[in-house]
Design an enzyme around this catalytic site. Sequence first.
Site, PDB file in Angstrom:
ATOM      1  N   TYR B 287       0.828  -1.214   0.000  1.00 28.56           N
ATOM      2  CA  TYR B 287       0.000   0.000   0.000  1.00 28.56           C
ATOM      3  C   TYR B 287       0.858   1.257   0.000  1.00 28.56           C
ATOM      4  O   TYR B 287       1.209   1.809   1.045  1.00 28.56           O
ATOM      5  CB  TYR B 287      -0.907  -0.008   1.224  1.00 28.56           C
ATOM      6  CG  TYR B 287      -2.067   0.952   1.124  1.00 28.56           C
ATOM      7  CD1 TYR B 287      -3.259   0.559   0.537  1.00 28.56           C
ATOM      8  CD2 TYR B 287      -1.981   2.233   1.624  1.00 28.56           C
ATOM      9  CE1 TYR B 287      -4.340   1.425   0.448  1.00 28.56           C
ATOM     10  CE2 TYR B 287      -3.054   3.109   1.537  1.00 28.56           C
ATOM     11  CZ  TYR B 287      -4.223   2.698   0.949  1.00 28.56           C
ATOM     12  OH  TYR B 287      -5.281   3.554   0.869  1.00 28.56           O
ATOM     13  N   TYR B 337      -5.070   5.231  -7.825  1.00 26.54           N
ATOM     14  CA  TYR B 337      -5.273   5.244  -6.368  1.00 26.54           C
ATOM     15  C   TYR B 337      -6.678   4.792  -6.045  1.00 26.54           C
ATOM     16  O   TYR B 337      -7.590   5.578  -5.889  1.00 26.54           O
ATOM     17  CB  TYR B 337      -5.003   6.641  -5.805  1.00 26.54           C
ATOM     18  CG  TYR B 337      -5.264   6.779  -4.314  1.00 26.54           C
ATOM     19  CD1 TYR B 337      -4.703   5.896  -3.401  1.00 26.54           C
ATOM     20  CD2 TYR B 337      -6.061   7.811  -3.821  1.00 26.54           C
ATOM     21  CE1 TYR B 337      -4.932   6.031  -2.038  1.00 26.54           C
ATOM     22  CE2 TYR B 337      -6.290   7.954  -2.459  1.00 26.54           C
ATOM     23  CZ  TYR B 337      -5.726   7.056  -1.571  1.00 26.54           C
ATOM     24  OH  TYR B 337      -5.966   7.201  -0.219  1.00 26.54           O
TER      25      TYR B 337
END
Lengths: 128, 386
Positions: B287, B337
Amino acid sequence: MMLPEFAGFFENAAQQRLAFPYCRRCANFHWYPMPRCPQCRSRDIIWRSIEGRGELVSFSHVMHAFDKSRSDALPYVVALVKFADAPGVNLITNIDAPAMDTLQVGDSVVPVFRTDDGEQPMVEFRLA
Amino acid sequence: MLGRHIAIVGVGETRPVRRSDKGLRGLVVEAVEAALADAGLEPGDIDGVVSDGLIMPSTVPRDWVAAQFGFGRSYDGGMSYGGAATACSPIHAQLAISSGMAKTLVYYFGVDWGTRASGPYGFHDLYAGKMAFEKPYGFTGQPQYFALWARRYMHEYGLTERDLATIAVTQRESALLNPLSQATQPLTYEDYFASRMISSPLRVPDCCLLTDGACAFVMTSLERARDLAKPPVRVLGAGFGSEPISGDDVFTQPAGMMRIPGARIATGKALQQAGITLADIDFAEVYDCFTISCLLQLEDIGFCKRGEGAAFIREKGIGLGGKLPVNTHGGLLSHSYLLGVEHVIEAVRQLRGEAGRGQVAGAEIGLVGGLSNPDYGVMILGRDVR
């Protein structure tokens, strides 16, 4: 979203005092304010004022207006400050630092209280 | 073992873009349609619907999605939120399938933070402490949170701006090999140092993109998976980890900061289930909301020790030809994203051998790590080797 347990910070700041929640059972500070002590879960929490001198844990020069209302204020310095007499508290604040390039992690800072009419009191810092 | 009897059998995604006019609900429908088609399944085959527990319920609720497709739900769930929720989502499939509650589940996630006025920043208005004690000082955005961590980490461990640049530059190289990446221009070290500062020391290339888009994937038992359209990708393990600290405090108050303790816990659980060690991982999708957060997770997952992230990246290499390829599609920094749901799609493609020019040679086991501080999720996926 002003919670009842937040009020003591602003009441003290209006009197030019820096104070943080302190648990009388385990004798620890904590931050942010919460109904139960995060160390021992006691509810016996008071506001305890400190001297105010702090140390720069970290800082950033903000060059982007995350909040459009601040686009005229760029750049500004956000900082995280810790206190020898309130271990466990890290305070988010602004640093009034004319020569921004000179800031260093570990710098000593002192509070500057600001109370604008009708606004919550603010606690900013400057280099000591 | 429980975890090893689940597989991902279909993946779907919309083309990630800065602004879409399709609406978030429309994007989710498109992603779910694509995942079903990829698996060769009909809506009637789905009996469990899973999303994150916070962002989707307030934007594209599960009942609404079920109604669009006619999914009969005998299982419905969402745990944690955002990236952590996605990466640990196979836990739902493990529990629902092993207990007989459902046979085939669809997971979906998407955001319209590219078009929405408050973007990702509005999300943090949910936190009372942040609103009272941070927002008045202009401490309002995720880049600022991680900027404070990056500055402190530089002070304690000697991290340099060039170390951060290496992550951004390396992931951009991978992104350029992926046909769906939002970032389409090369990024050199020179470009990096010429780029705009957002919140020092973080520049534009240190920060993730902003995206409108959605992804979905279908999970079922390994036994069923072997009869479906695509080669199954096995869930070897899944884990969730956290600590009892609220989202108000997690970026500023923990002693030492700059750590993501949930990552170690979640990774430990997933590895134990899989019966492997980190040395068996061929690639990782981590992440990477910021360059610094990617580096910290490499440490907290356990690929290297505390303070050694930059040296690990320099010496081992995280590009497609490196010892540990990381974010092989370009990641949140250079692909899109969508809070890491695209990382799952990419890991599945790698393990099917469908990653095209971005394929990691010999990829057999991959790790996906998802962060929603203080929560963390991990899934470990593997090729179905019989």
